[in-house]
Structure formats: structure tokens, C-alpha cells
Enzyme design. Structure first.
Site, PDB file in Angstrom:
ATOM      1  N   GLU A   7       5.971  -0.335  -9.099  1.00  0.00           N
ATOM      2  CA  GLU A   7       7.071  -0.722  -8.221  1.00  0.00           C
ATOM      3  C   GLU A   7       8.266   0.221  -8.382  1.00  0.00           C
ATOM      4  OE1 GLU A   7       7.269  -5.025  -7.252  1.00  0.00           O
ATOM      5  OE2 GLU A   7       9.213  -4.943  -8.223  1.00  0.00           O
ATOM      6  N   HIS A  60     -18.360   0.063 -21.203  1.00  0.00           N
ATOM      7  CA  HIS A  60     -19.694  -0.257 -20.702  1.00  0.00           C
ATOM      8  C   HIS A  60     -19.658  -0.596 -19.212  1.00  0.00           C
ATOM      9  CE1 HIS A  60     -21.696  -0.457 -24.727  1.00  0.00           C
ATOM     10  NE2 HIS A  60     -20.422  -0.410 -25.057  1.00  0.00           N
ATOM     11  N   LYS A  72       5.575  -9.234   4.163  1.00  0.00           N
ATOM     12  CA  LYS A  72       6.256 -10.514   4.407  1.00  0.00           C
ATOM     13  C   LYS A  72       6.680 -10.626   5.864  1.00  0.00           C
ATOM     14  CE  LYS A  72       8.324 -10.793  -0.223  1.00  0.00           C
ATOM     15  NZ  LYS A  72       9.604 -10.817  -0.954  1.00  0.00           N
TER      16      LYS A  72
END
Lengths: 435, 435
Positions: B290, B311, B425
Site C-alpha cells: 500500500e 515442497h 468501492k
């Protein structure tokens, strides 16, 4: 009952790749499909996964159910010992179906599955033993060889604990070995100690093994329906092995991700709006990272869970380096309902949401995010499932596996080996003084 | 008591960047330090985090302790409602200290911390309410504005549940609000309902807020020592704000990661051999992603936990696209001991390990991995801590924050804003029909 198929949506990639490019990559995907189906490509000794869903026999599923029934009644906890491909597939399915808080909610008749052999963290084992002191438990130990350091160490510690707690005879009844049919340390131990055992087929690599007893036994032990899981995978097998690219979501996914990689999108962000898919993302990372990350090539697998990570990595997704493609796993329907209460004061301003379900709000967040990322320079693919259950997870697993085989061939690597995994082990053994 | 400092080890980067380059970047880091300390850079209204450790007063810590004591006796569960920077810092510290299985082990006198407001997943809230039905609980609601969708929805649902369960008066005693000092919906609600409340300072952004009550209250509620956390951070503040690059690990980290980014390493993989650090990695991703992911720039934060992920993503790390730098958080000492039993047959071949502790084996895995990755083309930095506790976590947090401010200035961005977070948003509100 009509079962809606998995759908692959490419709407939000269209401004990033033109039709001609895509057609070219779709043709390549069909060529890779022919190589796969005729067993003529690199790593063709490890194609057992391709026909696992149709090959598995009912009596194997029944045998697993019998062992689950036998152990469920005497175990509160069931420890699955394994690492990598002997760990992530089972955990991906179990956590997708049970959700994050299930350990705090009484669950009907099935043991809580815990994991071991996937870490060398000493504090973790101290805590695990403390849990095992106070709970009745059983164990599955999963390893092709029986000599991989992490699961070998975990099995020694837990076997010792189990024998101390229940005595040798009872301990033998509480252990299931999943290993090679003929050879290896775990095979020998299982024979000597008369453990119930299951076979890992020779022609199935670890990361493709979730639809063998490696994944099926733990999933069934956790209380989930492995017959439905196999049915979903079988349906997917039928479509993806036989259909040309136009009707084949797996070929399309392989084609689009390679087309985008070719344009410089070197990272693939697997995202979801369903946090229960977190370990599914981990399984996917192994599948693609281990299959394609070789010879200095391969899309880097990464993952995020939204909306939570929109409030952390969202800024980067929106405006950072433009080297990311995104693949959203989208689930149409939730399972439970929670209402949002009305508030007369409406200080928080969310009264307009009370007629909506959280799932609807979450879907608007998803759609809004896809548009925002696309507009910010991130091509977005979407894998759509009608609901999250055993059947659709079976579909999704086979979809990912098949697309991975295709995609690896398109990239020009052997998608079925993992030569780089030995490098750290070699150094570690030297430092540990192993002879 | 001698407290060993955090040490930044660059041995395994040396073949990737030459001395002259590094000196150049170290000089730039010192220049950024001057910009930061004179408050002359972009985003200088949000530098409150810089002096949080020395500014926080004993009476604030004492007040938190008093509230913890008051609520601990009546809560088995404590729900922390928040998202992004109002969520990840507390969870990072709590999970680093408590480990993965702690919910299954009786813990002395402190409630189990659960989270809400960080997701819109309906099934999660259904499960959470079911847990809250059967456990006594309290709540902290953390939001600057009180109108962010996720925490606002969660607070409505849980406040309603709490009032139904305990009645309005008792519910008010069980809620703590952490919010703006003067304005906003949550501030108003807290005043009206006489909640105990704490302030989020105006000049501290969410991702830099863990050393305010935003992080401190939940951490103390979980039973951890916030005085020690602040002491560690204070020590770090003293060093990193005042020392030139030669004795300043934070400036060094900022310099090396920018030097490597400049050479085409566009992804930073934060790794550990201590799975309890998983949420610390999530906090770090927000901090760096951010702060730096803007204007088409910024290193992409990614994380893995070893040995488990060796792995799965180990193959890619070893042989995939060479665009990754790695930063290992290395913890010298574990806390508990678990012995590996001897086995006379030694079929698994690990008798040579029984004289070693798991922690020693894990360290050999770490050293072996660093060498293997370096030799495979991945520059590796190492952040070394003597042990994982409140004091060292306080150091590590401030180290990461300070290096992040420096690094963002070196990159030429404003590290203290997040303009891209609004994009999704805006679309979501349109789709939800918000007026």
C-alpha cells in the site's frame, strides 16, 4: 437436478489481448491436448491423474468409508502427516468445506483433522503433543518413500506418543499408511506393523494426487462426501479431455494465461471473495508453481482473499507495477443467511443495505473490483462455480489439473517433474552431517 | 540482560549487486532519512508513527491494562472488528505469539481473540454468531470513520446480537470503540452509548497504527505484554531515526531492496521458517504494497512459509522466472523442546537426527535454502532476531515501518497515501445503488 458447469469468463481480458492472438493460443492449447491424450509429451510416465476420476473403483471408496467409520468413533482428533502434494490437496478441500471457525463449533461425529509433517517448527510440535495428550486420536501418514525429512520426523514423534498413550496393539489400529505399493521405508514399516494401508499410484505425482487415497481418506475422515467429489471430477474429466477449445474451459484458461504471460504479465493473482478458499489457493500455487516454474520461465503464482486484502494489497493491484493478471474464483451462492439489522439513526449510513444479503453485497464488491482492476490495467479472468460443495470442488480440481498439464506443454516445459526441489535438501543434508 | 539487536544480513546478495551500486543506494537512503526527519517529504502530515513508541504515555498503557482486566474476567471470546490497518497489526502480533493450535489448548485467563469486519462472507458470520451464542464475549470496534462497509456491517450485526444476549446496559459495558478523537459515525455512536473509547491519532495512517490502541488493546486482551512491545519499538526508534546507514539496519534494508528492484527483481518474497509469522507477513504485505504500489511502480510483496512451501513453491523459487528477491525473517531460538525418538531399525534413515533439536534441523534447512536460492539466481536478504517475543516483535515492527518510509521516498512516491483503494468501492457503491 441440473448441475451448472464451471464457467470460464474472459470478458475483462478483452482489452488486453486481441482475437487473433487468442485464437493462436487456443490452437496451441488444442495441440497440447493431443500431445497429452496420446501420451507423447515430456513426463508421460506421470499421467495417471488424467483418468483417476473414472478409474477409481467403488470398493476403494467403500474401503475408505469403512476405515473412517471405524476410526471416527474412537478419535476426537485425526492427524494427517504429509508435506507438499501429500498435504495440500486434502487441506484445500477440507478447509473449503468447513470454514475458519469450525473448530469452535461442535461437529457431528467426525474428528477434527490436524496436520503434521508439513513443518519443522519445534513449538508447533510441542503444542500438537499437548493437544494429543488430552484428546483421543488417530493418524494417517502419507509419504511415497517414508524418508522425506519432515514427515519422517513427525511420524517418529507421533508414533512414539501414540504407542505410549495406547500401547503398541491399539496404536497399530489407529494408524493408516498411504504409500508406495511395493517399496520404500514406509511401505516396509506398514507391512511389519500390520497397518491398514493404501497405495499412492506410481504414475501420479504428489501435486496431482488429491483424488487418490492421499486426499480422499483425510477428506472423508473430516466428514465430507468423497463420492460426490469424484463425481464432479469425473464430469470434468469427460468434458476437458474430449472437447475442443470452444467448449472447453480448461483449454481456454491455459490459452488465456499463456497469451497474457506472453504480453509481459508475469504474475498470476488467484483471488476469491470466499475466505474458505485460502488453502485451495495454496494447493493451486503448488500445482502451477511446481509444474511451470522451471528453465527460467513460468508465471509466478500469488494469491489474495478479498475483500479483506483489498484493504491491504488493493492499492498495489490498482496502481502498482503492471505485471499482474488476475484469476477470480467466483462462487454464486452461499450456504447460510445472516440479516443486517435496521438502525433508525443510520449514523453509519448503511440502512440502504438491510434489504440485501451479505452474499449480494459481496458479489457487488466482486463485480466492482473486477471492473476497477481491469480499468487499472489488470486483465481479469473469472472461474465461476454455482456453489461450493464436494461436487463443484471435484470439478474445479480436475479443471485446474487439466489446464495445468496443457499450460505446461504450451510453455515448453515438462509439467510433471520438479528437479529444483532437491537443491535445498542437498545443502541441508550436508549441514546436518548426513552420510 | 543483554538484548541482541535485530541484524540485517546481506551476504547472499553480494553476487547480484556491486559495492558501488550499494553505496549509491545507501547514500540515497540517508538522504531520504533527512527528508523524513525534517518532515519535508510527500505525506508529511502522516508521520505520527515515527515517534509513537516514545510518545505513548504510561497511563495509556495502564488504561488499556485496566480494560483488559475488567473484560477478561467476563469474556471467553473477544471479537475485534476492523479491516486492513485496523486488523492486520493486532493479528500479526497475536498469532506470532500464540501459534496455530492455541485455540485447542486451555489458556490462562485471557479470552480467545476472533476477528470480524474483515470480510463480507456470509457463511463466516453465520459461524461466528453460532460461536457467540455459546460463549461469553466482548467487542472492540476499530474504525476511523465508522462508515467503512465491512466493519460497519459487522458492528451492526454483532452489536444487535450482544444487546439481545445481555441487554442494552450490559452490552455497553462489553464494547470498546477505537476511533477518531472528534468526528465520524463511530465517534458519535460511542459518545451516545457511553462506550469506553480510545483515539486513533489523526497523523497515523491505518497501516502504521499497530503501536496505537488499534493494535495494543487487542494484543493486551489476548494476554501479551504491550509494555515490552513498546520497549522494543522504542529501542528501534532510537537507532533507526538517528544512525547513519553503516549502523542502521532499516536504511540498509531500504537500500538493498531498491538496488535489487533497480536490477529487475520486481517481486519480494518474505519468507520464514516459523509458521507463526504468517500474519506478520500479511501485515508486511499491506505496509509495503500500500505504501509503494503506485504510479505503475513498486516491488510486489509476496510471502511463503518454509519448509512447508519448499515442497510447493520451492521449484519456482529455485528455477522459475528470475524476478524474485527474497527476505528471510530468521529466528535464532525456539521456545519449547520436542525430542526425536531413536529407532533401532532406522528404516526411515533419520537416526542421525536424534541428537539434534528440531530447531537445529530447521536452521540447517534455512541455511541450505538460502544457499540454494542464491545459487539459483535469487538474491537473499536476512533479518535476524534472537527470539520471537513482544520485545523483538516491537523492534521488527518499527524496523519495517521505518524502512518502508525510507524506501517509498527512494522510489519517488508518497508512501503515506493510498489513492487506489477507492476505485473498487466506487464501483461497488454504484452496483449496490447507494445514493
Amino acid at each position: 437436478m441440473v448441475l451448472k458447469d464451471l464457467f470460464f469468463n474472459t470478458e475483462s481480458t478483452e482489452i488486453f489481448v486481441n482475437r487473433e492472438d487468442i485464437n493462436n493460443f487456443l490452437n496451441q492449447a488444442e495441440a497440447a491436448q493431443r500431445v497429452l491424450s496420446t501420451h507423447q509429451g515430456a513426463g508421460h510416465d506421470f499421467l495417471g491423474w488424467e483418468s483417476l476420476p473414472s478409474d477409481i473403483e467403488d470398493w476403494t471408496l467403500q474401503r475408505i468409508q469403512n476405515d473412517v467409520q471405524r476410526l471416527s468413533t474412537r478419535c476426537e482428533v485425526f492427524v494427517v502427516i504429509g508435506i507438499g502434494g501429500s498435504y495440500l490437496g486434502a487441506r484445500a478441500v477440507i478447509e473449503a468445506l468447513q470454514s475458519e471457525l469450525s473448530h469452535l463449533i461442535p461437529h457431528g461425529g467426525h474428528p477434527l483433522v490436524l496436520y503434521a509433517g508439513h513443518t519443522l517448527d519445534e513449538d508447533y510440535y510441542a503444542q500438537l503433543l499437548s493437544v494429543l495428550d488430552s484428546h483421543d486420536y488417530g493418524v494417517a501418514v502419507i509419504s511415497k518413500s517414508g524418508t522425506t525429512t519432515e514427515p519422517a520426523v513427525a511420524f517418529r514423534i507421533i508414533k512414539h506418543h501414540l504407542e505410549q498413550k495406547y500401547g503398541k496393539d491399539e496404536a497399530q489400529q489407529r494408524i493408516i499408511a498411504i504409500t508406495d505399493a511395493h517399496k520404500g521405508a514406509l511401505h516396509t514399516i506398514a507391512e511389519q506393523e500390520h497397518y491398514t494401508s493404501y497405495v499412492i499410484p506410481d504414475n501420479v505425482g504428489g501435486r496431482f494426487s488429491v483424488l487418490t487415497p492421499v486426499g480422499l481418506l483425510p477428506i472423508a475422515m473430516a466428514g465430507y462426501n468423497i463420492t460426490k467429489l469424484i463425481e464432479g471430477a469425473r464430469h470434468a474429466q469427460h468434458i476437458y479431455r474430449n472437447s475442443p477449445a470452444g467448449g472447453n474451459a480448461a483449454l481456454q484458461y491455459a490459452a488465456y494465461r499463456n497469451a497474457l504471460y506472453n504480453k509481459g504479465f508475469k504474475v498470476e493473482m488467484l483471488t476469491n471473495f470466499t475466505p474458505a478458499l485460502r488453502y485451495f489457493s495454496e494447493w493451486w500455487k503448488q500445482l502451477y508453481g511446481e509444474s511451470e516454474g522451471k528453465e527460467g520461465k513460468g508465471i509466478l503464482p500469488h494469491s489474495l482473499s478479498f475483500t479483506t486484502d483489498l484493504h491491504s494489497m488493493g492499492q498495489y493491484m490498482q496502481e502498482g507495477e503492471r505485471h499482474i493478471m488476475e484469476t477470480v474464483i467466483s462462487i454464486a451462492k452461499g450456504k447460510q443467511h445472516v440479516g443486517i439489522p435496521m438502525d433508525n439513526q443510520n449514523l453509519d449510513g448503511i440502512n440502504y443495505l438491510v434489504t440485501k444479503s451479505l452474499t449480494e453485497i459481496n458479489h457487488c464488491a466482486e463485480q466492482g473490483t473486477i471492473e476497477a482492476h481491469r480499468d487499472g490495467g489488470v486483465p481479469v479472468m473469472r472461474i465461476e462455480l454455482p456453489i461450493l460443495n464436494e461436487y463443484t470442488l471435484g470439478q474445479l480440481i480436475y479443471f485446474c489439473e487439466y489446464a495445468c498439464g496443457i499450460s505446461g506443454y504450451m510453455l515448453g516445459v515438462n509439467p510433471f517433474n520438479q528437479p529444483g526441489v532437491e537443491a535445498y535438501k542437498k545443502n541441508m543434508f550436508r549441514l546436518l552431517g548426513k552420510e
